[in-house]
Design an enzyme around this catalytic site. Structure first.
Site, PDB file in Angstrom:
ATOM      1  CG  ASP A  14     -41.557  36.892 -84.547  1.00 44.66           C
ATOM      2  OD1 ASP A  14     -41.658  37.191 -83.358  1.00 44.66           O
ATOM      3  OD2 ASP A  14     -40.929  37.577 -85.380  1.00 44.66           O
ATOM      4  CE  LYS A  17     -39.475  31.331 -79.563  1.00 36.10           C
ATOM      5  NZ  LYS A  17     -39.642  32.021 -80.846  1.00 36.10           N
ATOM      6  N   GLY A  41     -41.415  38.389 -77.984  1.00 38.06           N
ATOM      7  CA  GLY A  41     -42.826  38.767 -77.869  1.00 38.06           C
ATOM      8  C   GLY A  41     -43.651  37.518 -78.046  1.00 38.06           C
ATOM      9  CG  HIS A  42     -43.078  34.146 -76.199  1.00 34.45           C
ATOM     10  ND1 HIS A  42     -42.473  33.278 -75.343  1.00 34.45           N
ATOM     11  CD2 HIS A  42     -42.242  34.305 -77.241  1.00 34.45           C
ATOM     12  CE1 HIS A  42     -41.295  32.929 -75.855  1.00 34.45           C
ATOM     13  NE2 HIS A  42     -41.143  33.546 -76.992  1.00 34.45           N
ATOM     14  CD  GLN A 224     -34.749  36.431 -78.739  1.00 32.53           C
ATOM     15  OE1 GLN A 224     -33.956  35.800 -78.080  1.00 32.53           O
ATOM     16  NE2 GLN A 224     -35.588  37.285 -78.215  1.00 32.53           N
TER      17      GLN A 224
END
Ligand code: IMP
Length: 431
Positions: A14, A17, A41-42, A224
């Site tokens: 988080d 990225k 989760g981007h 990650q």
């Protein structure tokens, strides 16, 4: 010769990225994901709109960019179909996406087992995303995994599915869970093969071709963060893959010598979701302020993230392990307005000074942060686009991070939008 850039998370995931990958993806000819799955989760924001991606590479918004889901990923085909549908609903339907025929599939029983294992661990929860990532990687290494390319050969897939279900149904029943019906699963995967089949190829061959072409820009997108690495992270509170640049060669199917430019993405502070030690964690009003200002809630799970000061012990450790050439310092604007800011330079463990994380979480949990404290800055910096225009105190903070970690800061992000980015490094300016 091509230009390569690896973007990795250097904390507990988080780090932002998605935004920075998207920034470079606009100029990249190819974006490659090489590990993890839809546990990532981007969030990407541009033209005032927010998009969230889970397993699909961040280059998906640029119609000219080739997006690759590499063999090192674990891919849930159902969730890929859903993600693509969601993108279509938001007007994104012109893209190039290829999926490795050698990527392991996350099957429906993997999420059931992820949840069940978490329950039987009693009080010792890992706090997984329950997407089935760990069980899918376990089956891969146990050699009962099903791979994306298997679906394209119905007879072969039928054999592999029968073999997998023989084991998995026993395991599910033992844990009091419902077994799967072979025929129903087979039929559904044949439908998924129809939908995704044209995208499933030997992606390693395609990446290698691009690597050899003059002037091509290739971005490898980590998911990650390094402290969630199965080998070097805070085991067992980790994910089941290696988010490091070191896993690019295996997870994308290329030779190691291609990896020569690694951008370590780090928040200007630290966050963590799920359980596990976090030496610089804050439990006071500052944590609350940072959480609200930085919208520090999980993209996948919605859980509030734990907040702490920038940890240079972790930064030095991850830069050593992943060969980080420069930092991308994220959410820098969130620190504006604080009276003072702190950087953890070392830990104190049982009365001794340590400058690298210990291997066990029992020792890690006993590590007490040793800080330097610097003056904060009051100015809103979200509109600043040049390093020189930053307030003096903010520049001192950046310089201190460079000095303590011995790695230059190449990028500073001052807001969620693509445009709110300060590029300092000349190498990155040319990517
Ligand atoms: P898993 O990857 O779902 O097995 O979860 C293992 C640990 O990694 C949990 O603490 C998750 O919260 C964490 N994790 C997995 N993916 C991400 C991510 O993309 N960002 C932050 N934490 C993650």
């Amino acid at each position: 010769m091509s230009q390569r850039l690896v973007v990795i998370g250097s904390q507990w995931g988080d780090e932002g990225k998605g935004k920075i990958t998207d920034y470079f993806a606009c100029r990249a000819d190819m974006v490659v994901r090489y590990q993890g799955g839809n546990n990532a989760g981007h969030s990407v924001m541009f033209n005032g709109k927010k998009y969230s991606l889970q397993s699909i590479p961040s280059g998906i918004f640029n119609p000219a960019t080739i997006n690759i889901m590499g063999n090192g990923m674990v891919i849930n085909p159902e969730s890929v179909v859903l993600e693509l549908q969601k993108l279509k609903d938001q007007g994104i339907s012109d893209y190039k996406l290829y999926i490795s025929d050698r990527a392991t599939m996350v099957m429906p029983w993997h999420s059931d087992l992820d949840g069940a294992y978490e329950c039987i661990k009693g009080g010792k929860l890992i706090g997984t995303t329950k997407k089935g990532i760990g069980p899918a990687y376990s089956d891969k290494y146990n050699r009962i995994g099903l791979r994306m390319g298997d679906m394209l050969e119905p007879e072969y897939f039928a054999e592999r599915l029968a073999a997998a279900l023989e084991v998995k149904n026993k395991e599910l029943e033992m844990l009091g869970l419902k077994p799967y019906d072979y025929k129903i699963v087979f039929d559904r995967y044949m439908e998924l093969a129809d939908i995704l089949g044209s995208m499933i190829i030997d992606t390693s061959a395609l990446i290698n071709k691009e690597l050899r072409e003059e002037g091509k820009k290739i971005l490898f997108e980590g998911a990650q963060g390094m402290m969630l690495c199965i080998d070097h992270g805070t085991y067992p509170y980790v994910t089941s893959s290696t988010p490091s640049a070191a896993s690019v060669p295996v997870g994308a199917g290329i030779a190691p010598h291609w990896i020569d430019n690694v951008l370590g993405v780090a928040k200007a502070y630290c966050t963590r979701v799920g359980e596990g030690p976090f030496p610089t964690e804050l439990h006071d009003e500052i944590a609350h302020e940072i959480r609200e200002r930085g919208h520090e809630y999980g993209t996948v799970t919605g859980r509030p993230r734990r907040i702490g000061w920038f940890d240079a012990v972790i930064a030095r450790y991850t830069s050593r392990l992943a060969g980080i050439n420069s930092w991308s310092l994220m959410l820098f604007d969130v620190l504006s307005g604080l009276e003072t800011v702190k950087i953890c330079t070392h830990y104190e463990l049982d009365g001794k000074v340590v400058d690298t994380p210990p291997s066990t979480i029992s020792k890690f949990a006993r590590c007490k942060p040793v800080y330097i404290e610097l003056p904060g800055w009051k100015e809103d910096i979200s509109g600043i686009r040049n390093y020189d225009d930053l307030p003096e105190a903010a520049k001192v903070y950046v310089k201190k991070i460079e000095e303590i970690t011995q790695v230059p800061v190449g990028v500073i992000s001052v807001g969620p939008d693509r445009t709110q980015t300060i590029i300092i490094s000349d190498t990155l300016k040319n990517f």
